[in-house]
Scaffold this active site. Sequence first.
Site, PDB file in Angstrom:
ATOM      1  N   HIS A  77     -28.987  39.061 -22.120  1.00  0.00           N
ATOM      2  CA  HIS A  77     -27.618  38.547 -21.922  1.00  0.00           C
ATOM      3  C   HIS A  77     -27.199  37.736 -23.137  1.00  0.00           C
ATOM      4  CE1 HIS A  77     -28.891  34.393 -20.759  1.00  0.00           C
ATOM      5  NE2 HIS A  77     -29.906  34.993 -20.158  1.00  0.00           N
ATOM      6  N   ASP A  79     -24.719  35.278 -23.280  1.00  0.00           N
ATOM      7  CA  ASP A  79     -24.243  33.897 -23.088  1.00  0.00           C
ATOM      8  C   ASP A  79     -25.423  32.926 -23.016  1.00  0.00           C
ATOM      9  OD1 ASP A  79     -24.939  35.069 -20.548  1.00  0.00           O
ATOM     10  OD2 ASP A  79     -23.960  33.409 -19.537  1.00  0.00           O
ATOM     11  N   GLU A 140     -24.207  35.763 -17.707  1.00  0.00           N
ATOM     12  CA  GLU A 140     -25.372  35.810 -16.815  1.00  0.00           C
ATOM     13  C   GLU A 140     -25.625  34.445 -16.199  1.00  0.00           C
ATOM     14  OE1 GLU A 140     -29.707  35.825 -15.658  1.00  0.00           O
ATOM     15  OE2 GLU A 140     -28.621  34.443 -16.936  1.00  0.00           O
ATOM     16  N   ASP A 164     -35.912  38.604 -20.470  1.00  0.00           N
ATOM     17  CA  ASP A 164     -35.252  37.369 -20.040  1.00  0.00           C
ATOM     18  C   ASP A 164     -36.123  36.529 -19.125  1.00  0.00           C
ATOM     19  OD1 ASP A 164     -33.331  35.440 -19.703  1.00  0.00           O
ATOM     20  OD2 ASP A 164     -32.165  36.569 -18.229  1.00  0.00           O
TER      21      ASP A 164
HETATM   22 ZN   LIG Z   1     -31.639  34.013 -19.405  1.00  0.00          ZN
END
Ligand SMILES: [Zn+2]
Length: 378
Positions: A77, A79, A140, A164
């Site tokens: 992601h 952001d 996210e 992530d």
């Molecule tokens: Zn993350």
Amino acid sequence: MVNETRIIEEFSRQAQISSPSYREAEMGRYLDRRFRALGGEVRFDRAGEQVGGEVGNLIASFPASGKQSTPLLLSAHMDTVSPCEGVSPVLRDGVFYSAGETVLGADDKAGIAEIIEALEVLREQDIPHGPLEVVVTICEEVGLVGAKHLDLSLVKAKRCLALDTNGVDRLIHRAPGANKLRFEITGREAHAGIAPERGVSAIEVVARAIATLELGRIDMETTANIGTIHGGVATNIVPRSVLLEGEVRSHDAGKLRQQTETMQKSFMTAAAKLSRQIDGETVTAQVDCQVLADYPIMLVPKEAGIVRLVEAAAEGLGRPLEVAMAGGGSDANIFNQYGIETVILGTGMTGVHTVDESVAVADMARVADLLVEVIRRA
Ligand SMILES: [Zn+2]
């Protein structure tokens, strides 16, 4: 094969681009250029317009080269959580930190940098691979908002490795589902000194309800929390209204439902117990409860193809791989709901969501190396 100098440059550039949720345009432009330079076809979906953000989710497609297989998706992601404006990455003894005023943004830019390094190595070494897709979502960190609005017509893959989570040589195959709860308790106001018997205190209802509740870690699979509470107007008024927000998470669908119901019931029961006669009328505080299914449970079997693929790659490199469960939701929960079998690989990031966040260059190199091996075997 993996080039640490290139990783340092890549991560530094990304870290210096501000990309708070909903304001990822500059990061989107950077990644657009970057993935095109690596031979990808890049598109953005309409998620940005739909949610009031600057840019949509990025979807990059790379054709197969010298090998046929079903497509493999890599995801991350773009952001980062706040404070994340003007990040100044500092490299000290092989480890990236922020200068101290902001997060570093290794969550999730370490993952993006690792994907890019793996693509660099594929090209440089001319390694045969099947079709590859990369999805980099927006928003996210504010509730998987980008993933929830992903345009699936732009994604072909049915298996995905999301980059992530913390740790290295660590794969997440299970994560809880979560419900968000919002309670509004409405009693009756009255002068607290002159006529308290004409009031029904919403604060008292809430206090009694919470006192009967078990919160925190309910069992091995389930947690519950009341996170915010707002109510009351003045010390001399019996409070009419209280608003509360909370959540329940569980790896088990039945327990998720049951704990949610238990919390709802505790407020109803407390309200009933505190009802009273006023002018010959029974007055009971009203309990309005909204339950929002925040994200679904993620459960990819250990025998699943994507788990086996990463295990085989780790074994091929002579490394251990811990297959574990997570305590929170991420884009992977949503991708699995879409029928894209997704597991999450550790990126080496640590101390995420704090100004002490860091990531070691050697760990990013280690993950990129594993990614190359996964892609080669996919
Ligand atoms: Zn993350």
